[in-house]
Write a protein that holds these residues in place. Structure first.
Motif, PDB file in Angstrom:
ATOM      1  N   LYS A 145       0.828  -1.208   0.000  1.00 26.45           N
ATOM      2  CA  LYS A 145       0.000   0.000   0.000  1.00 26.45           C
ATOM      3  C   LYS A 145       0.866   1.264   0.000  1.00 26.45           C
ATOM      4  O   LYS A 145       0.530   2.270  -0.618  1.00 26.45           O
ATOM      5  CB  LYS A 145      -0.927   0.009   1.207  1.00 26.45           C
ATOM      6  N   ASN A 146       1.991   1.210   0.698  1.00 27.89           N
ATOM      7  CA  ASN A 146       2.900   2.363   0.752  1.00 27.89           C
ATOM      8  C   ASN A 146       3.756   2.505  -0.503  1.00 27.89           C
ATOM      9  O   ASN A 146       4.462   3.502  -0.660  1.00 27.89           O
ATOM     10  CB  ASN A 146       3.829   2.253   1.968  1.00 27.89           C
ATOM     11  N   ARG A 147       3.728   1.499  -1.367  1.00 26.00           N
ATOM     12  CA  ARG A 147       4.470   1.502  -2.631  1.00 26.00           C
ATOM     13  C   ARG A 147       5.971   1.697  -2.418  1.00 26.00           C
ATOM     14  O   ARG A 147       6.657   2.327  -3.227  1.00 26.00           O
ATOM     15  CB  ARG A 147       3.935   2.600  -3.560  1.00 26.00           C
ATOM     16  N   ASP A 148       6.480   1.156  -1.334  1.00 27.63           N
ATOM     17  CA  ASP A 148       7.909   1.334  -1.072  1.00 27.63           C
ATOM     18  C   ASP A 148       8.760   0.183  -1.611  1.00 27.63           C
ATOM     19  O   ASP A 148       9.982   0.231  -1.583  1.00 27.63           O
ATOM     20  CB  ASP A 148       8.179   1.512   0.433  1.00 27.63           C
ATOM     21  N   MET A 149       8.112  -0.862  -2.137  1.00 28.23           N
ATOM     22  CA  MET A 149       8.858  -2.040  -2.604  1.00 28.23           C
ATOM     23  C   MET A 149       9.722  -1.716  -3.817  1.00 28.23           C
ATOM     24  O   MET A 149      10.910  -2.054  -3.860  1.00 28.23           O
ATOM     25  CB  MET A 149       7.896  -3.173  -2.957  1.00 28.23           C
ATOM     26  N   ALA A 150       9.121  -1.058  -4.817  1.00 29.47           N
ATOM     27  CA  ALA A 150       9.853  -0.768  -6.053  1.00 29.47           C
ATOM     28  C   ALA A 150      11.002   0.194  -5.793  1.00 29.47           C
ATOM     29  O   ALA A 150      12.095   0.050  -6.345  1.00 29.47           O
ATOM     30  CB  ALA A 150       8.911  -0.181  -7.103  1.00 29.47           C
ATOM     31  N   ILE A 151      10.762   1.189  -4.905  1.00 32.79           N
ATOM     32  CA  ILE A 151      11.815   2.152  -4.589  1.00 32.79           C
ATOM     33  C   ILE A 151      13.008   1.443  -3.969  1.00 32.79           C
ATOM     34  O   ILE A 151      14.160   1.663  -4.359  1.00 32.79           O
ATOM     35  CB  ILE A 151      11.294   3.230  -3.621  1.00 32.79           C
ATOM     36  N   LEU A 152      12.742   0.574  -3.008  1.00 34.07           N
ATOM     37  CA  LEU A 152      13.841  -0.139  -2.353  1.00 34.07           C
ATOM     38  C   LEU A 152      14.548  -1.066  -3.323  1.00 34.07           C
ATOM     39  O   LEU A 152      15.779  -1.183  -3.315  1.00 34.07           O
ATOM     40  CB  LEU A 152      13.309  -0.937  -1.161  1.00 34.07           C
ATOM     41  N   THR A 153      13.780  -1.734  -4.188  1.00 31.78           N
ATOM     42  CA  THR A 153      14.370  -2.665  -5.151  1.00 31.78           C
ATOM     43  C   THR A 153      15.320  -1.939  -6.096  1.00 31.78           C
ATOM     44  O   THR A 153      16.461  -2.362  -6.308  1.00 31.78           O
ATOM     45  CB  THR A 153      13.273  -3.365  -5.964  1.00 31.78           C
ATOM     46  N   ILE A 154      14.859  -0.827  -6.662  1.00 33.54           N
ATOM     47  CA  ILE A 154      15.681  -0.077  -7.610  1.00 33.54           C
ATOM     48  C   ILE A 154      16.891   0.528  -6.914  1.00 33.54           C
ATOM     49  O   ILE A 154      18.025   0.438  -7.402  1.00 33.54           O
ATOM     50  CB  ILE A 154      14.850   1.029  -8.287  1.00 33.54           C
ATOM     51  N   ALA A 155      16.656   1.124  -5.746  1.00 35.37           N
ATOM     52  CA  ALA A 155      17.758   1.759  -5.020  1.00 35.37           C
ATOM     53  C   ALA A 155      18.817   0.741  -4.626  1.00 35.37           C
ATOM     54  O   ALA A 155      20.024   0.999  -4.744  1.00 35.37           O
ATOM     55  CB  ALA A 155      17.216   2.466  -3.783  1.00 35.37           C
ATOM     56  N   SER A 156      18.375  -0.426  -4.165  1.00 32.91           N
ATOM     57  CA  SER A 156      19.330  -1.461  -3.768  1.00 32.91           C
ATOM     58  C   SER A 156      20.132  -1.963  -4.962  1.00 32.91           C
ATOM     59  O   SER A 156      21.323  -2.251  -4.864  1.00 32.91           O
ATOM     60  CB  SER A 156      18.597  -2.635  -3.113  1.00 32.91           C
ATOM     61  N   PHE A 157      19.462  -2.049  -6.101  1.00 36.83           N
ATOM     62  CA  PHE A 157      20.121  -2.583  -7.287  1.00 36.83           C
ATOM     63  C   PHE A 157      21.188  -1.629  -7.818  1.00 36.83           C
ATOM     64  O   PHE A 157      22.323  -2.027  -8.084  1.00 36.83           O
ATOM     65  CB  PHE A 157      19.097  -2.875  -8.371  1.00 36.83           C
ATOM     66  N   ILE A 158      20.838  -0.341  -7.950  1.00 36.46           N
ATOM     67  CA  ILE A 158      21.800   0.571  -8.561  1.00 36.46           C
ATOM     68  C   ILE A 158      22.989   0.843  -7.650  1.00 36.46           C
ATOM     69  O   ILE A 158      24.030   1.302  -8.116  1.00 36.46           O
ATOM     70  CB  ILE A 158      21.149   1.906  -8.986  1.00 36.46           C
ATOM     71  N   SER A 159      22.866   0.526  -6.378  1.00 33.08           N
ATOM     72  CA  SER A 159      24.009   0.719  -5.490  1.00 33.08           C
ATOM     73  C   SER A 159      25.143  -0.256  -5.804  1.00 33.08           C
ATOM     74  O   SER A 159      26.284  -0.044  -5.410  1.00 33.08           O
ATOM     75  CB  SER A 159      23.586   0.554  -4.033  1.00 33.08           C
ATOM     76  N   THR A 160      24.810  -1.336  -6.522  1.00 36.42           N
ATOM     77  CA  THR A 160      25.844  -2.314  -6.879  1.00 36.42           C
ATOM     78  C   THR A 160      26.571  -1.957  -8.189  1.00 36.42           C
ATOM     79  O   THR A 160      27.572  -2.593  -8.528  1.00 36.42           O
ATOM     80  CB  THR A 160      25.232  -3.712  -7.042  1.00 36.42           C
ATOM     81  N   LEU A 161      26.085  -0.961  -8.913  1.00 33.10           N
ATOM     82  CA  LEU A 161      26.688  -0.635 -10.202  1.00 33.10           C
ATOM     83  C   LEU A 161      28.140  -0.182 -10.067  1.00 33.10           C
ATOM     84  O   LEU A 161      28.952  -0.410 -10.963  1.00 33.10           O
ATOM     85  CB  LEU A 161      25.870   0.458 -10.904  1.00 33.10           C
ATOM     86  N   ALA A 162      28.449   0.472  -8.967  1.00 34.39           N
ATOM     87  CA  ALA A 162      29.834   0.918  -8.769  1.00 34.39           C
ATOM     88  C   ALA A 162      30.798  -0.261  -8.850  1.00 34.39           C
ATOM     89  O   ALA A 162      31.868  -0.171  -9.459  1.00 34.39           O
ATOM     90  CB  ALA A 162      29.971   1.625  -7.425  1.00 34.39           C
ATOM     91  N   PHE A 163      30.401  -1.388  -8.252  1.00 36.02           N
ATOM     92  CA  PHE A 163      31.266  -2.554  -8.275  1.00 36.02           C
ATOM     93  C   PHE A 163      31.379  -3.144  -9.684  1.00 36.02           C
ATOM     94  O   PHE A 163      32.435  -3.629 -10.076  1.00 36.02           O
ATOM     95  CB  PHE A 163      30.753  -3.614  -7.301  1.00 36.02           C
ATOM     96  N   TYR A 164      30.289  -3.109 -10.445  1.00 31.99           N
ATOM     97  CA  TYR A 164      30.357  -3.601 -11.814  1.00 31.99           C
ATOM     98  C   TYR A 164      31.302  -2.761 -12.658  1.00 31.99           C
ATOM     99  O   TYR A 164      32.057  -3.284 -13.474  1.00 31.99           O
ATOM    100  CB  TYR A 164      28.956  -3.621 -12.446  1.00 31.99           C
ATOM    101  N   PHE A 165      31.267  -1.449 -12.454  1.00 31.80           N
ATOM    102  CA  PHE A 165      32.164  -0.574 -13.194  1.00 31.80           C
ATOM    103  C   PHE A 165      33.620  -0.847 -12.825  1.00 31.80           C
ATOM    104  O   PHE A 165      34.509  -0.858 -13.670  1.00 31.80           O
ATOM    105  CB  PHE A 165      31.823   0.894 -12.935  1.00 31.80           C
ATOM    106  N   VAL A 166      33.853  -1.075 -11.546  1.00 31.64           N
ATOM    107  CA  VAL A 166      35.217  -1.359 -11.106  1.00 31.64           C
ATOM    108  C   VAL A 166      35.723  -2.656 -11.723  1.00 31.64           C
ATOM    109  O   VAL A 166      36.846  -2.752 -12.211  1.00 31.64           O
ATOM    110  CB  VAL A 166      35.280  -1.443  -9.562  1.00 31.64           C
ATOM    111  N   ARG A 167      34.867  -3.674 -11.724  1.00 30.00           N
ATOM    112  CA  ARG A 167      35.265  -4.957 -12.322  1.00 30.00           C
ATOM    113  C   ARG A 167      35.511  -4.807 -13.818  1.00 30.00           C
ATOM    114  O   ARG A 167      36.463  -5.370 -14.354  1.00 30.00           O
ATOM    115  CB  ARG A 167      34.179  -5.993 -12.071  1.00 30.00           C
TER     116      ARG A 167
END
Length: 293
Positions: A145-167
């Motif tokens: 109901k609070n619609r916070d699932m998608a926000i957390l999912t996207i935010a959690s995912f893009i936080s890992t991009l830094a490591f992909y760039f480093v690799r």
């Protein structure tokens, strides 16, 4: 009597978190461009990755947890309970999934109310009574109901991009020029870690607040905050007795769980995705007093 109302605090925090994350990643992209990273590759990578994460987030989460979507014939009590709670919460009925594990937990995923999935573990259903189970399910429906699932999912995912760039930088030598030869590789590594830490802290702060909001939603939907208090105490009491191997298998999903399945002493305990059980119970006791007025 306590009534459901928009949680402006949660909505404001979600907007602020996404804005600050956007600023952090924009800085990172500009920095990598300066370091001779191919801009087209970065934009395509981010676009494809985020698009896939948004549209397939529920499938990814269910696959990660080995969760099985169940029909009404397979889990009649679960379906009846969620149908009733959805009517109270004015929500469309989500798909329902069951995870065969002794770890007592539950989670919700999906892009929004019309594509949500609520999942519970067999360990949770075995240990909670009907009132406690309803309180946990109402907590998960509050996330929907609070619609916070998608926000957390996207935010959690893009936080890992830094490591992909480093690799990409380290293993494929994608960035050229003199900057790499003059210590650019170390500079990219340092900035990438800084980006990840900033993202990590922002996401954890949002995650902790959204748990308070969902606890309040559960109390309002069920009208029985004490049932959620009892469920939280039971889950917290059982978690230390679950084999470490079982906990490690699901630790990556801690941000989605009602209580984190953290192995004692693990890194997840340093910056928790959830407020302490004591603080959550104190907040529920306050809501209980409001309901009694």
């Amino acid at each position: 009597m306590v009534k459901w109302k928009r949680d402006l605090g949660l909505e404001g925090r979600m907007l602020l978190t996404m804005f600050l994350l956007a600023v952090v990643y924009l800085f990172f992209l500009v920095f990598l461009t300066f370091m001779n990273a191919p801009p087209l590759f970065m934009l395509l990578f981010i676009g494809v990755a985020l698009g896939a994460q948004y549209y397939y987030s529920d499938r990814i989460v269910l696959w990660t947890m080995n969760a099985k979507v169940v029909s009404e014939n397979e889990a009649p009590n679960l379906h009846q309970t969620i149908t009733r709670l959805c009517a109270i919460a004015d929500l469309p009925k989500p798909r329902i999934a069951v995870v065969n594990t002794q770890v007592p937990n539950a989670f919700a995923t999906g892009k929004g109310p019309n594509s949500a999935v609520v999942a519970v573990t067999t360990g949770l259903m075995d240990r909670l009574n009907q009132g406690e189970l309803e309180a946990v399910l109402a907590h998960e429906l509050s996330h929907v109901k609070n619609r916070d699932m998608a926000i957390l999912t996207i935010a959690s995912f893009i936080s890992t991009l830094a490591f992909y760039f480093v690799r990409y930088y380290l293993y494929f030598g994608a960035f050229g020029g003199n900057r790499r030869d003059s210590g650019g590789i170390m500079l990219v590594w340092i900035v990438s870690i800084a980006v990840w830490v900033a993202s990590f802290l922002l996401i954890r702060a949002l995650s902790r607040y959204r748990e308070f909001a969902a606890d309040r939603g559960s109390a309002i939907i069920t009208g029985q905050p004490s049932n959620l208090t009892s469920a939280l105490l039971k889950i917290s009491d059982v978690m230390p007795r679950i084999p470490s191997d079982d906990l490690r298998k699901v630790e990556g999903m801690n941000a989605f769980f009602i209580i984190p399945a953290a192995v004692s002493g693990s890194f997840m305990n340093l910056f928790s995705t959830h407020p302490s059980t004591e603080k959550r119970i104190a907040a529920l006791e306050k809501i209980q007093k409001e309901l009694e007025l």
